[in-house]
Structures are given as C-alpha cells and as structure tokens.
Motif scaffolding. Structure first.
Motif, short mmCIF file in Angstrom:
data_model
loop_
_atom_site.label_atom_id
_atom_site.label_comp_id
_atom_site.label_asym_id
_atom_site.label_seq_id
_atom_site.Cartn_x
_atom_site.Cartn_y
_atom_site.Cartn_z
N UNK A 21 0.79 -1.23 0.00
CA UNK A 21 0.00 0.00 0.00
C UNK A 21 0.83 1.29 0.00
N UNK A 22 2.09 1.21 0.37
CA UNK A 22 2.95 2.39 0.32
C UNK A 22 3.40 2.71 -1.10
N UNK A 23 3.21 1.77 -2.01
CA UNK A 23 3.72 1.93 -3.37
C UNK A 23 2.64 1.93 -4.45
N UNK A 24 1.45 1.41 -4.14
CA UNK A 24 0.39 1.32 -5.14
C UNK A 24 -0.91 1.88 -4.60
N UNK A 25 -1.71 2.43 -5.50
CA UNK A 25 -3.06 2.88 -5.21
C UNK A 25 -3.88 2.59 -6.46
N UNK A 26 -5.16 2.93 -6.42
CA UNK A 26 -6.03 2.75 -7.58
C UNK A 26 -6.72 4.06 -7.89
N UNK A 27 -6.94 4.31 -9.18
CA UNK A 27 -7.65 5.52 -9.57
C UNK A 27 -9.16 5.29 -9.46
N UNK A 28 -9.96 6.24 -9.90
CA UNK A 28 -11.41 6.16 -9.79
C UNK A 28 -12.00 4.96 -10.51
N UNK A 29 -11.31 4.47 -11.54
CA UNK A 29 -11.78 3.32 -12.32
C UNK A 29 -11.24 1.99 -11.79
N UNK A 30 -10.45 2.04 -10.73
CA UNK A 30 -9.88 0.83 -10.16
C UNK A 30 -8.56 0.42 -10.76
N UNK A 31 -8.05 1.18 -11.72
CA UNK A 31 -6.77 0.86 -12.36
C UNK A 31 -5.64 1.30 -11.43
N UNK A 32 -4.64 0.44 -11.31
CA UNK A 32 -3.52 0.70 -10.40
C UNK A 32 -2.68 1.87 -10.86
N UNK A 33 -2.11 2.55 -9.86
CA UNK A 33 -1.13 3.60 -10.11
C UNK A 33 0.04 3.37 -9.15
N UNK A 34 1.23 3.72 -9.58
CA UNK A 34 2.42 3.61 -8.75
C UNK A 34 2.60 4.94 -8.04
N UNK A 35 2.69 4.90 -6.72
CA UNK A 35 2.86 6.12 -5.95
C UNK A 35 4.28 6.64 -6.02
N UNK A 36 5.24 5.75 -6.13
CA UNK A 36 6.65 6.11 -6.24
C UNK A 36 7.24 5.26 -7.35
#
Length: 64
Positions: A21-36
């Motif tokens: 969870x410190x490195x990944x999140x999801x956008x409004x559509x549920x698609x992953x994003x890399x935080x760093x």
C-alpha cells in the motif's frame, strides 16, 4: 528497484494495493497507479509480492 506498471494490462483487482500500500493505489476506475517510481531494499519484499500476486502480470521490476 524501479517499478513498472502496464496500466493497459491492469484489471483492477487491487492485489498490488493490498500487498504494497505504500507503493500502489487505484484511480477512480480501479486501475492501479504507482505512488513512487523506485523502491528501496527495505520495501523490496512488499513490492515483489505485489508483482507476484498481480493476476494480469501488469507489474515488472528492474534493478537500478
């Protein structure tokens, strides 16, 4: 290590967010994003687990 995410492949399962969870999140559509973009050795276990559990194989890791 550099975290690469192929957003086109992502199916939005959220496994990466659960594993690292410190490195990944999801956008409004549920698609992953890399935080760093780069993780340290201390974070490598979580990041490797995220890549391993991704059902779409959308995450790859490169040594820096």
């Amino acid at each position: 290590m550099r975290i690469n995410l192929d957003r086109e492949k992502c199916i939005g399962s959220g496994q990466c967010v659960l594993a690292a969870p410190d490195w990944f999140d999801q956008d409004e559509d549920g698609i992953a994003i890399v935080l760093e973009g780069a993780a340290s050795e201390e974070d490598s276990e979580d990041v490797h687990q995220a890549a391993y559990t991704c059902p779409a194989l959308a995450i790859s890791l490169d040594s820096e």
